[in-house]
Design an enzyme around this catalytic site. Structure first.
Site, PDB file in Angstrom:
ATOM      1  N   GLY A  46       0.844  -1.190   0.000  1.00 40.41           N
ATOM      2  CA  GLY A  46       0.000   0.000   0.000  1.00 40.41           C
ATOM      3  C   GLY A  46       0.875   1.235   0.000  1.00 40.41           C
ATOM      4  O   GLY A  46       2.052   1.160   0.364  1.00 40.41           O
ATOM      5  N   GLN A  51       2.900   9.871   1.888  1.00 41.85           N
ATOM      6  CA  GLN A  51       4.257   9.307   1.922  1.00 41.85           C
ATOM      7  C   GLN A  51       5.122   9.802   0.764  1.00 41.85           C
ATOM      8  O   GLN A  51       6.346   9.695   0.823  1.00 41.85           O
ATOM      9  CB  GLN A  51       4.189   7.768   1.871  1.00 41.85           C
ATOM     10  CG  GLN A  51       3.566   7.162   3.119  1.00 41.85           C
ATOM     11  CD  GLN A  51       3.436   5.661   2.974  1.00 41.85           C
ATOM     12  OE1 GLN A  51       2.466   5.159   2.411  1.00 41.85           O
ATOM     13  NE2 GLN A  51       4.417   4.925   3.466  1.00 41.85           N
ATOM     14  N   CYS A  91       6.312  -0.362   7.433  1.00 34.47           N
ATOM     15  CA  CYS A  91       5.905   0.829   6.676  1.00 34.47           C
ATOM     16  C   CYS A  91       7.064   1.277   5.797  1.00 34.47           C
ATOM     17  O   CYS A  91       8.203   1.320   6.252  1.00 34.47           O
ATOM     18  CB  CYS A  91       5.518   1.952   7.641  1.00 34.47           C
ATOM     19  SG  CYS A  91       4.996   3.465   6.812  1.00 34.47           S
ATOM     20  N   LEU A  92       6.756   1.609   4.549  1.00 32.19           N
ATOM     21  CA  LEU A  92       7.799   2.066   3.630  1.00 32.19           C
ATOM     22  C   LEU A  92       8.438   3.367   4.121  1.00 32.19           C
ATOM     23  O   LEU A  92       9.558   3.679   3.736  1.00 32.19           O
ATOM     24  CB  LEU A  92       7.213   2.260   2.228  1.00 32.19           C
ATOM     25  CG  LEU A  92       6.717   0.981   1.529  1.00 32.19           C
ATOM     26  CD1 LEU A  92       6.018   1.341   0.220  1.00 32.19           C
ATOM     27  CD2 LEU A  92       7.860  -0.002   1.291  1.00 32.19           C
ATOM     28  N   HIS A 133      -4.095   1.397   8.121  1.00 31.67           N
ATOM     29  CA  HIS A 133      -2.727   1.937   8.121  1.00 31.67           C
ATOM     30  C   HIS A 133      -2.624   3.111   7.134  1.00 31.67           C
ATOM     31  O   HIS A 133      -2.023   4.149   7.457  1.00 31.67           O
ATOM     32  CB  HIS A 133      -1.771   0.787   7.752  1.00 31.67           C
ATOM     33  CG  HIS A 133      -0.333   1.155   7.603  1.00 31.67           C
ATOM     34  ND1 HIS A 133       0.652   0.671   8.437  1.00 31.67           N
ATOM     35  CD2 HIS A 133       0.317   1.931   6.674  1.00 31.67           C
ATOM     36  CE1 HIS A 133       1.827   1.147   8.043  1.00 31.67           C
ATOM     37  NE2 HIS A 133       1.659   1.906   6.972  1.00 31.67           N
ATOM     38  N   GLU A 134      -3.221   2.959   5.955  1.00 26.50           N
ATOM     39  CA  GLU A 134      -3.125   4.004   4.926  1.00 26.50           C
ATOM     40  C   GLU A 134      -3.957   5.233   5.279  1.00 26.50           C
ATOM     41  O   GLU A 134      -3.525   6.364   5.056  1.00 26.50           O
ATOM     42  CB  GLU A 134      -3.556   3.464   3.552  1.00 26.50           C
ATOM     43  CG  GLU A 134      -2.799   2.249   3.038  1.00 26.50           C
ATOM     44  CD  GLU A 134      -1.294   2.366   3.058  1.00 26.50           C
ATOM     45  OE1 GLU A 134      -0.770   3.496   3.155  1.00 26.50           O
ATOM     46  OE2 GLU A 134      -0.623   1.320   3.000  1.00 26.50           O
ATOM     47  N   HIS A 137      -2.103   7.393   7.548  1.00 27.78           N
ATOM     48  CA  HIS A 137      -1.140   8.270   6.858  1.00 27.78           C
ATOM     49  C   HIS A 137      -1.814   9.554   6.384  1.00 27.78           C
ATOM     50  O   HIS A 137      -1.261  10.644   6.525  1.00 27.78           O
ATOM     51  CB  HIS A 137      -0.543   7.559   5.636  1.00 27.78           C
ATOM     52  CG  HIS A 137       0.620   6.652   5.923  1.00 27.78           C
ATOM     53  ND1 HIS A 137       1.759   7.081   6.573  1.00 27.78           N
ATOM     54  CD2 HIS A 137       0.830   5.350   5.625  1.00 27.78           C
ATOM     55  CE1 HIS A 137       2.619   6.067   6.656  1.00 27.78           C
ATOM     56  NE2 HIS A 137       2.072   5.001   6.093  1.00 27.78           N
TER      57      HIS A 137
HETATM   58  O1  GNR Z   1       4.128  -2.684   2.586  1.00 30.55           O
HETATM   59  C1  GNR Z   1       3.544  -2.548   3.650  1.00 30.55           C
HETATM   60  N1  GNR Z   1       3.296  -3.623   4.422  1.00 30.55           N
HETATM   61  C2  GNR Z   1       2.490  -3.596   5.545  1.00 30.55           C
HETATM   62  C3  GNR Z   1       2.544  -4.666   6.421  1.00 30.55           C
HETATM   63  C4  GNR Z   1       1.749  -4.700   7.541  1.00 30.55           C
HETATM   64  C5  GNR Z   1       0.893  -3.662   7.802  1.00 30.55           C
HETATM   65  C6  GNR Z   1       0.831  -2.574   6.964  1.00 30.55           C
HETATM   66  C7  GNR Z   1       1.620  -2.542   5.841  1.00 30.55           C
HETATM   67  S1  GNR Z   1       1.533  -1.178   4.766  1.00 30.55           S
HETATM   68  C8  GNR Z   1       3.135  -1.197   4.098  1.00 30.55           C
HETATM   69  C9  GNR Z   1       3.271  -0.149   3.017  1.00 30.55           C
HETATM   70  C10 GNR Z   1       3.118   1.221   3.628  1.00 30.55           C
HETATM   71  O2  GNR Z   1       3.935   1.746   4.321  1.00 30.55           O
HETATM   72  N2  GNR Z   1       1.961   1.805   3.436  1.00 30.55           N
HETATM   73  O3  GNR Z   1       1.720   2.985   4.015  1.00 30.55           O
HETATM   74 NI    NI Z   2       2.959   3.072   5.784  1.00 25.71          NI
END
Ligand code: GNR
Ligand code: NI
Length: 167
Positions: A46, A51, A91-92, A133-134, A137
């Protein structure tokens, strides 16, 4: 297409609250395509616009192994939540850091697609976790903010040190 630069915690721009998308034009669709390319290149499931320093309410996601289930969420809103689940998140924007976060187990999300058409999706499992999670952000929140102040401090120190070494 183009790869976009992903901001890294503790960059304060990650705490920007994104504003709703109002116009569904080619510029938006180019941004969406560039976000998909950036997400796949970084091996993420995601990516929120925040980001990549684009502060509109826009998320791309693909939780499939084969990168063949691209999903776009514009102006996403969670309209129902159910249950609780704990998952080891990454998270990236916080590379190399993984920790457990508690979230709703199932969510119903209402959003617009790349053409501005409304849809609803009921999600559970990893999809439900990723959506939450997104959307965090887009609200300026990074998953480490669910961890203790002590862990957050350690993560900030580690990532700042790593950033210096990359200079
Ligand atoms: O790639 C991603 N893997 C992930 C693993 C567990 C919970 C959430 C994520 S999202 C993350 C990509 C990202 O940072 N999205 O904002
Ligand atoms: Ni993230």
């Amino acid at each position: 297409m183009a790869l976009l630069n992903i901001l890294h915690y503790p960059d304060e721009r990650l705490h920007t609250v994104a504003t709703p998308v109002q116009t569904f034009d080619d510029a938006l669709r180019i941004q969406i395509d560039n976000m998909f390319e950036t997400m796949y290149d970084a091996k993420g499931i995601g990516l929120a616009a925040t980001q990549v320093d684009f502060h509109k309410r826009l998320v791309v996601m693909d939780i499939s192994e084969d990168h063949n289930e691209p999903r776009v969420f514009v102006n996403p809103v969670i309209v129902e939540k159910e249950g609780e689940t704990v998952y080891e998140e990454g998270c990236l924007s916080v590379p190399g850091i993984y920790d457990k976060v508690t979230r709703a187990e199932k969510v119903k999300v209402r959003a617009l697609d790349r053409d501005g058409k409304e849809f609803e999706l009921e999600a559970d499992g990893l999809l439900a976790i990723c959506i939450q999670h997104e959307i965090d952000h887009l609200d300026g929140k990074v998953f480490v903010e669910y961890l203790s102040e002590m862990k957050q401090g350690r993560i900030r120190t580690k990532l700042k040190k790593r950033e210096r070494q990359n200079m």
